[in-house]
Design an enzyme around this catalytic site. Structure first.
Site, mmCIF file in Angstrom:
data_model
loop_
_atom_site.group_PDB
_atom_site.id
_atom_site.type_symbol
_atom_site.label_atom_id
_atom_site.label_comp_id
_atom_site.label_asym_id
_atom_site.label_seq_id
_atom_site.Cartn_x
_atom_site.Cartn_y
_atom_site.Cartn_z
ATOM 1 N N GLU A 110 -1.660 -9.937 -6.299
ATOM 2 C CA GLU A 110 -1.706 -10.684 -7.560
ATOM 3 C C GLU A 110 -0.771 -10.058 -8.591
ATOM 4 O O GLU A 110 -0.121 -10.739 -9.377
ATOM 5 C CB GLU A 110 -3.123 -10.687 -8.135
ATOM 6 N N CYS A 162 -6.866 -6.429 -11.245
ATOM 7 C CA CYS A 162 -6.049 -7.650 -11.346
ATOM 8 C C CYS A 162 -6.637 -8.621 -12.367
ATOM 9 O O CYS A 162 -5.898 -9.285 -13.106
ATOM 10 C CB CYS A 162 -5.923 -8.312 -9.980
ATOM 11 N N CYS A 209 -9.394 -8.293 -7.441
ATOM 12 C CA CYS A 209 -10.102 -7.064 -7.828
ATOM 13 C C CYS A 209 -10.181 -6.966 -9.357
ATOM 14 O O CYS A 209 -9.519 -7.705 -10.089
ATOM 15 C CB CYS A 209 -9.397 -5.843 -7.246
ATOM 16 N N GLU A 235 0.832 -1.210 0.000
ATOM 17 C CA GLU A 235 0.000 0.000 0.000
ATOM 18 C C GLU A 235 0.864 1.256 0.000
ATOM 19 O O GLU A 235 2.079 1.204 0.154
ATOM 20 C CB GLU A 235 -0.943 -0.032 1.211
#
Ligand code: THU
Length: 149
Positions: free
Chosen positions: A66, A107, A104, A55
């Site tokens: 991923e 990804c 997500c 992050e």
């Protein structure tokens, strides 16, 4: 859509892939969401590449697990991939409580660039339950660039 079952040689790698994803999750840098993700990408060479989310205080530069796995594999020269395992859960809760962690949208699109529609993803609910889904099930009607040329 019917998919071929995973071949035996791939089925045999699943325990190692799950362990690698769980261990990779420990490296997650997620001080903002406190949601830690681990991934393990099996490349056609047989090598497994771990990934974790990274992050950022500016939020949008954050990277998912991923995609860090894919970047590591690509940079090591890998071009073909066999399976991606994914696990995720809140930092402060035990693995028994983690839900299935689906990739997500970004990804999904990223993997659609490099992997075929029947590419298998092993989605983990902590260390207790798994399901195999194919990329095309997660991202039907994927965008594919057809401009240029
Ligand atoms: N995250 C992933 O690493 N992979 C996903 O597919 C879903 C979300 C990360 C991004 C962010 O660091 C945290 O999980 C919470 O969204």
């Amino acid at each position: 859509m019917e998919y071929k079952p995973l071949p035996d040689w791939l089925q045999k790698r699943l325990p190692e892939l799950k362990q690698t994803a769980l261990a990779a999750r420990e490296n997650a840098y997620a001080p903002y969401s406190r949601f830690m993700v681990g991934a393990a990408l099996l490349a056609e060479s047989g090598k497994i590449y771990p990934g974790c989310n990274l992050e950022n205080g500016a939020f949008s530069p954050s990277l998912c697990g991923e995609r860090t796995a894919l970047a590591a594999a690509w940079m090591a020269g890998e071009r073909h991939f066999s399976l991606l395992a994914i696990v995720g859960g809140p930092q402060d809760q035990p693995a028994e409580t983690w839900e299935f962690c689906y990739p997500c949208g970004v990804c999904r699109q990223t993997y659609a660039e490099f992997c075929p529609p029947d590419f298998p993803l092993l989605i983990m609910a902590g260390n207790r339950e798994t399901k195999i889904l194919r990329l095309e099930e997660l991202l039907p009607w994927a965008f594919a660039f057809s401009g240029g040329k």
